[in-house]
Design a protein around this motif. Structure first.
Motif, short mmCIF file in Angstrom:
data_model
loop_
_atom_site.label_atom_id
_atom_site.label_comp_id
_atom_site.label_asym_id
_atom_site.label_seq_id
_atom_site.Cartn_x
_atom_site.Cartn_y
_atom_site.Cartn_z
N THR A 1 -4.22 -2.78 9.58
CA THR A 1 -3.17 -3.08 8.57
C THR A 1 -3.97 -2.94 7.25
N ARG A 2 -5.29 -3.32 7.02
CA ARG A 2 -6.13 -3.16 5.74
C ARG A 2 -5.94 -1.59 5.55
N THR A 3 -6.02 -0.58 6.19
CA THR A 3 -6.13 0.71 5.79
C THR A 3 -4.66 1.15 5.39
N GLU A 4 -3.67 0.70 6.19
CA GLU A 4 -2.20 0.99 5.70
C GLU A 4 -1.87 0.32 4.42
N ILE A 5 -2.46 -1.03 4.12
CA ILE A 5 -1.78 -1.45 2.89
C ILE A 5 -2.65 -0.82 1.75
N GLU A 6 -3.70 -0.38 1.74
CA GLU A 6 -4.64 0.40 0.95
C GLU A 6 -4.03 1.68 0.61
N ARG A 7 -3.48 2.45 1.73
CA ARG A 7 -2.56 3.58 1.47
C ARG A 7 -1.52 3.52 0.92
N LEU A 8 -0.65 2.61 0.91
CA LEU A 8 0.70 2.24 0.40
C LEU A 8 0.52 1.68 -1.21
N ALA A 9 -0.61 0.95 -1.13
CA ALA A 9 -0.87 0.34 -2.41
C ALA A 9 -1.06 1.52 -3.71
N ALA A 10 -1.94 2.60 -3.07
CA ALA A 10 -2.25 3.46 -3.83
C ALA A 10 -1.12 4.56 -4.26
N ASP A 11 0.12 4.40 -3.61
CA ASP A 11 1.36 5.13 -4.08
C ASP A 11 1.80 5.02 -5.33
N PRO A 12 2.02 6.28 -6.23
CA PRO A 12 2.34 5.96 -7.58
C PRO A 12 3.46 5.01 -7.96
N ARG A 13 4.55 4.89 -6.86
CA ARG A 13 5.56 4.02 -7.31
C ARG A 13 5.25 2.62 -6.81
N CYS A 14 4.01 2.30 -6.25
CA CYS A 14 3.59 0.92 -6.17
C CYS A 14 3.03 0.46 -7.41
N VAL A 15 3.47 -0.75 -8.13
CA VAL A 15 2.98 -0.99 -9.43
C VAL A 15 2.08 -2.27 -9.21
N ALA A 16 1.90 -2.86 -8.12
CA ALA A 16 1.09 -4.19 -8.22
C ALA A 16 0.81 -4.34 -6.53
#
Length: 276
Positions: A91-106
């Motif tokens: 889960t941590r790996t996937e959250i890190e991947r998603l959080a790094a997406d340019p459309r993720c702002v926080a």
């Protein structure tokens, strides 16, 4: 929230506005078309952009997809503190991947919730929540993104963890619901406080005393939809289009003009989230 209560009527438009924290999936969005329908309703009353927020892994994946479907939508991803016991390595790996997406702002919503342990089956214990919170703080700092905090009955512990870890450059207390003492502590630390429909509740005395203490440059507004529908629609399903009701209530509590507060909170959201 009662499904038997009808949805609130559309408010008088108030623009520009940014809904700094909502949950489009919980509002019924499942694909690009249903996402656009909800955001179209919001845009019709001046709410031109929204930040859709995750509280579990499925919601995080949805939030980033929605942000790519519609340019008016931005994402925030994390694991909610009550679910911090699900924060395994995968889960941590996937959250890190998603959080790094340019459309993720926080990175959010994360934090501490000391209300639910012992009341909610499967709820993460305080120690598990604190471990997850510290991990999300580190993630926000590594990515250089704002940290979006959920706080329920945990004022002192939240400030303690933020101080011990070293807070990211930008911190947002979503759905701020504490009193004047906590508001002053957050303001002094440079944090941003986001106000939801709870500020319109007549019994939220401490919160309504705290709201005027926050400098205009540190105020955000949100729906937290589908929850926390503002007065006089409390208990009805909430949606981003209801945000003008909250902004007018907040402006009244603060003794400000609603259009001026709308413009200020929009400028703050653009700066805090780096919105285009």
């Amino acid at each position: 929230m009662s499904k038997s209560r009808p949805a609130p009527e559309a408010p008088e438009p108030l623009a520009p506005l940014v809904d700094a924290h909502t949950h489009l999936d919980a509002c019924g969005a499942t694909d690009a078309a249903t996402t656009a329908t909800i955001v179209d309703r919001a845009a019709a009353v001046g709410v031109g952009r929204v930040v859709t927020v995750a509280d579990d892994l499925d919601a995080a994946q949805f939030a980033v997809r929605a942000a790519h479907w519609d340019p008016r939508v931005f994402a925030a991803v994390a694991i909610h503190p009550t679910r911090a016991n699900s924060l395994d390595d995968t889960t941590r790996t996937e959250i890190e991947r998603l959080a790094a997406d340019p459309r993720c702002v926080a990175v959010g919503e994360t934090g501490l919730d000391l209300y639910w342990p012992g009341k909610l089956d499967g709820c993460a214990e305080p120690a598990e929540q604190e471990e997850g919170f510290r991990w999300h703080i580190d993630l926000a700092k590594r990515l250089g993104k704002p940290l979006m905090i959920h706080n329920r009955e945990a004022d002192d512990d939240l400030l303690r963890v933020l101080h011990s870890e070293g807070a990211p450059e930008t911190v947002i207390f979503h759905c701020f619901s504490s009193g004047p003492e906590m508001a002053r502590a957050c303001v002094d630390a440079g944090y941003h406080l986001s106000f939801s429909g709870t500020v319109s509740f007549r019994n939220a005395k401490a919160l309504r005393e705290a709201a005027p203490l926050v400098p205009r440059t540190q105020v955000l507004v949100e729906t937290d939809a589908p929850f926390l529908t503002p007065h006089p629609f409390r208990g009805a399903p909430n949606e981003p289009y209801c945000l003008p009701y909250t902004v007018r209530a907040l402006a009244d509590v603060r003794g400000e003009s609603a259009p001026e507060l709308a413009a200020a909170t929009t400028a703050n959201a653009e700066r805090v989230y780096g919105l285009s």
